[in-house]
Design an enzyme around this catalytic site. Structure first.
Site, short mmCIF file in Angstrom:
data_model
loop_
_atom_site.label_atom_id
_atom_site.label_comp_id
_atom_site.label_asym_id
_atom_site.label_seq_id
_atom_site.Cartn_x
_atom_site.Cartn_y
_atom_site.Cartn_z
CD GLU A 166 0.63 18.19 -12.12
OE1 GLU A 166 1.84 18.22 -11.92
OE2 GLU A 166 -0.20 18.71 -11.36
CG ASP A 213 5.24 23.17 -10.25
OD1 ASP A 213 4.50 24.15 -10.06
OD2 ASP A 213 4.95 22.02 -9.88
CD GLU A 240 -2.95 19.08 -4.94
OE1 GLU A 240 -4.10 18.61 -4.94
OE2 GLU A 240 -2.13 18.89 -5.85
NE ARG A 241 1.75 19.72 -4.00
CZ ARG A 241 2.44 18.57 -3.94
NH1 ARG A 241 3.08 18.22 -2.84
NH2 ARG A 241 2.48 17.78 -4.98
NE ARG A 263 6.80 20.15 -15.46
CZ ARG A 263 6.61 19.96 -14.18
NH1 ARG A 263 7.18 18.93 -13.58
NH2 ARG A 263 5.88 20.78 -13.46
CD GLU A 286 -1.40 28.97 -11.01
OE1 GLU A 286 -1.89 28.85 -12.16
OE2 GLU A 286 -1.34 28.03 -10.21
CD1 TRP A 293 6.19 13.74 -12.98
CD2 TRP A 293 5.63 11.63 -12.49
NE1 TRP A 293 4.86 13.57 -13.32
CE2 TRP A 293 4.49 12.28 -13.04
CE3 TRP A 293 5.50 10.29 -12.12
CZ2 TRP A 293 3.26 11.64 -13.20
CZ3 TRP A 293 4.27 9.66 -12.28
CH2 TRP A 293 3.17 10.33 -12.82
CE LYS A 338 1.53 25.83 -11.63
NZ LYS A 338 1.97 24.54 -11.06
CG ASN A 375 -5.14 18.71 -8.84
OD1 ASN A 375 -4.97 18.83 -10.05
ND2 ASN A 375 -4.14 18.79 -7.98
CD GLU A 390 4.13 22.17 -4.81
OE1 GLU A 390 3.36 23.04 -5.27
OE2 GLU A 390 4.29 21.06 -5.36
C1 BDP Z 1 2.27 21.46 -8.67
C2 BDP Z 1 1.78 20.84 -7.42
C3 BDP Z 1 0.48 20.13 -7.58
C4 BDP Z 1 -0.52 21.02 -8.31
C5 BDP Z 1 0.08 21.46 -9.62
C6 BDP Z 1 -0.77 22.48 -10.33
O1 BDP Z 1 2.75 19.94 -6.98
O2 BDP Z 1 0.01 19.78 -6.31
O3 BDP Z 1 -1.70 20.37 -8.52
O4 BDP Z 1 1.30 22.09 -9.41
O5 BDP Z 1 -0.41 23.65 -10.28
O6 BDP Z 1 3.12 22.47 -8.25
O7 BDP Z 1 -1.77 22.14 -10.93
#
Ligand code: BDP
Length: 720
Positions: A311, A385, A187-188, A356, A407, A563, A380, A230, A413
């Site tokens: 998510e 994000d 992922e990413r 958000r 983080e 989104w 984060k 995830n 990404e």
């Molecule tokens: C977002 C990403 C997604 C990640 C999510 C996360 O788009 O793929 O699952 O963060 O950090 O930046 O959980």
């Protein structure tokens, strides 16, 4: 004649193949090139100081230290340096406090209390009138870190005379988060597939696992989360744990602990239970037994990383419990074995779209002091994000009784994938240096993270890895610098990005100052360039949705408001920006009063964060005298110009760099340049609909229409 020609041809082909593989090896070898030192005098000088290696201790880690020293020194000085048993020549002595002999300990006069368990000491000592260099630590892993630190001195052509370095990592958990799936997609991820070949594990140990561990150890990384946040519960089944165990065995001698992501609903999915309620006795027991089974295989297992109720991931809220209930239940399971729970604060509610940026703080801050001792909350760097630029996350400094770990996202990404050259330590440093003001002026994020502000017992920094099975590990040769820089900053969050760039370049490419000077500057400038051509002046999250590749400020049709990029820039006829000031969502109030005041006030809000905190008119006057529209357009243009300048700088380096990496970077910079123009044109055409103003002079005219940019689709963009 014919034969001669044939021979000549096959020789040329052979040489071509050799040079190709040598080049590919350069790509693969990261910052551990250990090229022969070009300066003859310097080589001779080093040689007089290093005539042998004497190693104490018999652990696997010691063997690694000794082999690394031997091969690296031999390569760099160009003469075999051998491992000896006697101190009959000037030597590098390696060994931990407990393995060194009394003669050396006496000569060294080291106070081992000055370092922690992972720290090291490099010291020039003299025994029987002979000079030696001692590399020591309390533990063998400290010695290993010392070895890499010592080698770096030579890689960067520094003096090794009169050494007296005492160094310990400032954080406990220095960890990569791999968002790797069990099917090996990442992922990413933009550097190929996952390194972990689950199908061939546990019996097949890919050399890459060892090289991965070595690279991490060389920069002080001591943990790795193997699986995606995830999460898939299958990783916790015996079938997979056996494979995890095999990896842990490879990583252990390099000082690296393995961690896994825990899917909260695992007790249902693989445990056959009806619920995953953290207060349910069977659930509690299931996790205890599962954890015990893991520790039976992997006695130094690090613990779990958890993404819960975010998510779509399951979590305690599915059972009307909260994050504290969930985290503490798992914390109890790992506590008897010394494990930790890294509980992520990356949450945003499906029901509250007010702002958000406020949600993680709103949800987590009230839990301060409620988590068990072995829980660390992973936050984060910014509240949305991993954007090219975000103000620091308001949780930093706001939970004095809870350890918070950083983080960062190393994988790009939102910053051009592995195609754009962006030196991230510059971004990381900006965040770490930010002042939270939570305990008065100087309460920087770095002090929260290293635990010095609130005297936390556990501390940590996580980086979402940019590593895959591409030959060069990270897709872009310069993305290796982001892995490197992350590790160095995790070790010492006060390091300067420029120092890191300097080290990395010298270890990776060349020590020639004619190369270093311009390329270092190029790296340093690259972060601001990406901000300029993607999201200047505080704009954020205007990437195309889903894959996040390229611009998509127009996207407005997704079911949840947050989104959609339009939610973040809020451009209209009156202006642009997200009003998070007192008159808006009041997100500023989540910061300490001093910081809140700075951000809230148009006079003091840094212009780089302007549109993050304020909605201002297109005629708003910027500090440089331009109105906002002109200023924004010029920033987009500046970003493009900066990439052009990066290309020009790189083109002059051909003689310092091997041909393969030279060409790779050249091609990538060309793509970056095309994409920077794409960003500029698409965003300006789109925002122009609202500003109704002409492009100012100095900004190039778009060559395509807005409709064209909006029509671009990327169904197979990687990492999604
Ligand atoms: C977002 C990403 C997604 C990640 C999510 C996360 O788009 O793929 O699952 O963060 O950090 O930046 O959980």
């Amino acid at each position: 004649m014919k034969n001669k020609r044939k021979n000549f041809l096959s020789l040329t082909l052979l040489m071509f193949i050799i040079s190709l593989t040598a080049s590919a090896q350069k790509d693969y070898k990261l910052w551990l090139q250990y090229d022969k030192i070009t300066d003859h005098n310097l080589r001779t000088k080093y040689l007089s100081e290093i005539q042998g290696i004497v190693s104490f201790g018999n652990s696997e880690t010691t063997a690694i230290s000794s082999k690394e020293l031997q091969t690296a020194l031999t390569d760099m000085v160009g003469t075999t340096i051998s491992v000896k048993s006697k101190l009959d020549q000037s030597s590098i002595i390696i060994g931990s406090q407990t393995s060194l002999n009394s003669e050396i300990l006496k000569a060294a006069q080291i106070d081992f209390n000055q370092i922690n368990d992972e720290g090291f000491i490099l010291k020039s000592i003299s025994i029987k009138n002979r000079k030696h260099i001692l590399i020591s630590g309390k533990k063998d892993v400290g010695v290993l870190y010392g070895v890499y630190s010592f080698l770096r001195l030579i890689q960067t052509n520094k003096s090794i005379e009169n050494l007296n370095t005492i160094d310990s990592p400032k954080t406990n958990i220095r960890i990569l988060n791999h968002w790797d799936n069990l099917d090996r997609t990442v992922e990413r991820g933009y550097a190929g597939f996952s390194l972990w070949n689950w199908q061939k594990l546990p019996d097949f140990i890919d050399q890459r696992y060892i090289d991965y561990a070595r690279a991490n150890a060389s920069i002080g990384i001591n943990g790795t989360v193997l699986t995606n946040v995830n999460a898939n519960a299958l990783i916790l089944t015996p079938q997979y744990l056996e494979k995890v165990e095999a990896l842990a065995n490879v990583f252990r001698p390099y000082g690296i602990k393995v961690y896994l992501t825990a899917r909260f609903s695992a007790p249902i999915e693989i445990g056959g239970l009806k619920t995953a309620d953290p207060k349910d006795a069977d659930v509690i027991n299931w996790w205890k037994e599962k954890t015990a089974a893991i520790y039976k295989r992997i006695p130094d297992f690090g613990g779990f990383l958890v993404k819960a109720n975010s998510e779509g991931q399951p979590g305690p809220q599915n059972y009307n419990r909260d994050h504290v209930d969930g985290a503490n239940m798992l914390a109890d399971a790992v506590a008897p074995f010394g494990g930790v729970i890294m509980w992520r604060a990356f949450v945003y509610s499906e029901h509250d779209a007010n702002d958000r940026a406020k949600q993680a703080y709103a949800e987590f801050q009230p839990y301060d002091g409620k988590f068990k001792e072995n829980v660390i909350v992973q936050v984060k760097n910014g509240a949305i994000d991993f954007q090219p630029r975000e103000p620091f996350h308001p949780l930093f400094g706001a939970m004095p009784k809870t350890p918070l770990m950083m983080e960062f996202q190393i994988t790009q990404e939102y910053l051009g994938f592995s195609t754009h050259l962006v030196f991230l330590p510059k971004l990381f440093q900006e965040v770490l240096e930010s002042d939270t003001f939570q305990r008065g002026k100087g309460s920087t994020v770095a002090k929260v993270i290293d635990g010095s502000l609130y005297k936390n017992k556990i501390t940590g920094i996580a980086g979402v890895a940019n590593i895959g099975n591409d030959i060069n590990w990270t897709g872009h040769p310069f993305a290796q610098a982001n892995w490197y820089g992350f590790g160095r900053l995790a070790w010492n969050p006060y390091l300067d990005a420029e120092t890191i760039a300097d080290e990395w370049l010298k270890c990776t490419f060349s020590t020639d100052e004619n190369f270093i000077r311009p390329i270092k500057q190029m790296m340093i400038d690259s972060r601001e360039a990406v901000v300029n051509y993607m999201t200047p002046l505080g704009l954020h999250h205007i990437m195309d949705t889903g894959h996040h590749y390229g611009p998509g400020p127009w996207v407005s049709n997704l079911s949840r408001p947050e989104w959609n990029p339009v939610y973040y820039h809020k451009a209209d006829k009156n202006g642009i920006g997200f009003d998070r000031s007192k008159t808006g969502t009041n997100a500023v109030a989540q910061y300490a009063p001093e910081a809140a005041h700075i951000f809230d006030n148009l006079e003091t809000c840094p212009e780089k964060d302007l549109l993050w905190f304020h909605h201002v008119s297109w005629d708003y006057k910027l500090k440089n005298g331009h109105n906002l529209w002109d200023g924004m357009a010029l920033k987009y243009q500046e970003g493009v110009n900066q990439v052009k300048a990066m290309q020009e700088t790189w083109n002059k380096t051909e003689k310092y760099v091997d041909s393969e990496r030279f060409k790779e970077v050249k091609m990538l910079l060309n793509i970056q340049y095309q994409e920077a123009k794409w960003w500029r044109d698409a965003c300006l055409l789109y925002f122009q609909q609202f500003s109704g103003k002409e492009l100012p002079s100095g900004v190039e005219k778009p060559t395509q229409t807005l409709e064209y940019f909006q029509s671009l689709k990327f169904p197979f963009a990687p990492g999604n």
